[in-house]
Design an enzyme around this catalytic site. Sequence first.
Site, short mmCIF file in Angstrom:
data_model
loop_
_atom_site.label_atom_id
_atom_site.label_comp_id
_atom_site.label_asym_id
_atom_site.label_seq_id
_atom_site.Cartn_x
_atom_site.Cartn_y
_atom_site.Cartn_z
N THR A 249 -8.14 -8.17 4.26
CA THR A 249 -7.24 -8.91 5.20
C THR A 249 -7.24 -8.05 6.46
O THR A 249 -7.18 -8.67 7.44
CB THR A 249 -5.67 -8.67 4.36
OG1 THR A 249 -5.97 -9.09 3.08
CG2 THR A 249 -4.62 -9.55 5.39
N LYS B 285 6.16 12.01 11.83
CA LYS B 285 7.38 12.97 12.45
C LYS B 285 8.48 12.34 12.10
O LYS B 285 9.69 12.87 12.68
CB LYS B 285 6.94 13.17 13.74
CG LYS B 285 5.46 13.63 14.03
CD LYS B 285 5.35 13.74 15.45
CE LYS B 285 3.94 13.52 15.95
NZ LYS B 285 3.67 13.08 17.62
N1 CP Z 1 -6.69 -10.09 -0.73
C1 CP Z 1 -6.35 -8.98 -0.17
O1 CP Z 1 -5.27 -9.00 0.28
O2 CP Z 1 -7.29 -7.97 -0.22
P1 CP Z 1 -7.20 -6.45 0.59
O3 CP Z 1 -6.21 -5.74 0.11
O4 CP Z 1 -8.59 -5.92 0.55
O5 CP Z 1 -6.65 -6.90 2.23
#
Ligand code: CP
Length: 313
Positions: A59, A86
């Site tokens: 994503t 922090k």
């Molecule tokens: N499908 C998906 O959200 O993969 P990632 O967690 O690698 O982004």
Amino acid sequence: MGLQRKDLLSLEELSAEEILLILDTALSFKEVVQRPIKKVPALRGKTVVNLFFENSTRTRTSFELAAKRLSADVVNFTASASSLAKGETLLDTVRNIEAMNVHTIIMRHSCSGSVRLVAESIKASVVNAGDGTHEHPTQGLLDMFTIRECKGSLAGLTVTLVGDITHSRVARSNIHGLVKLGAKVRIVGPATLVPRSFTRLGVEVHTNLEEAIQDADVINILRIQLERQDGKYFPSSREYANLYGVNARRLKLAKPDVLIMHPGPMNRGIEISPRVADGPHSVILNQVTNGVAVRMALLYLLSGGGNGDENIN
Ligand code: CP
């Protein structure tokens, strides 16, 4: 007509027409990303921030590529290296980022509802890249785009979602989108991970995998979300694989041209056998490829594109 929204937080709140607008626009961007020079000026002068509080491979990379191919400036925020460590609050963090004149924030967070809280607190566009167990709308869109690309239409298709439905934001986004576009959706997994209450979303609830994949057009296999489970939902991974793992033998129960999908990351040998993951029915990497075009379409439409007087070229 463009997308008359500031944010994309869920597929539950989109109409079928809005979903189709994004999918149709993504078709144009798929052509763009197949060109030798995969870049258009649509977001020149705009800034997109990737604000990920959870890990991601697909994503985050795909949003970064999508924004760069639209000529936006892109900033990747790493939570572990930020002033959150922090004690700065989430809202103070995003308000400070917005103060640097950013246009769009892509956000992933482990708390369901956190992305909406941010969207309602700032003027910049906010896109949900996955919030807790709630929704992952762009994954739902790219899944629908991939099915449509292979099958022509979603209406009337039988789509079976297999696995940990309770903890899956991908399942929720797929269900809302697929039902709106006329697909018949079945969900299946151990009774502990498949809520009966989902029938009110318009899906069939199953606990027997063989029954649920009988004559399916699409099988979308979900990862067991161990990081979101607060207890033991099945005795062992081996038992899960025996009862709910999609393998070549079980695949024969589905339609001969069934599509095998998985949002990733895959647990090979648990929810999906390597032969199925890498076999001729698999469109798992096509999903990843299509993610860039779908996210380009979304960023373009949220920034006011599609209202008539601009050209994506
Ligand atoms: N499908 C998906 O959200 O993969 P990632 O967690 O690698 O982004």
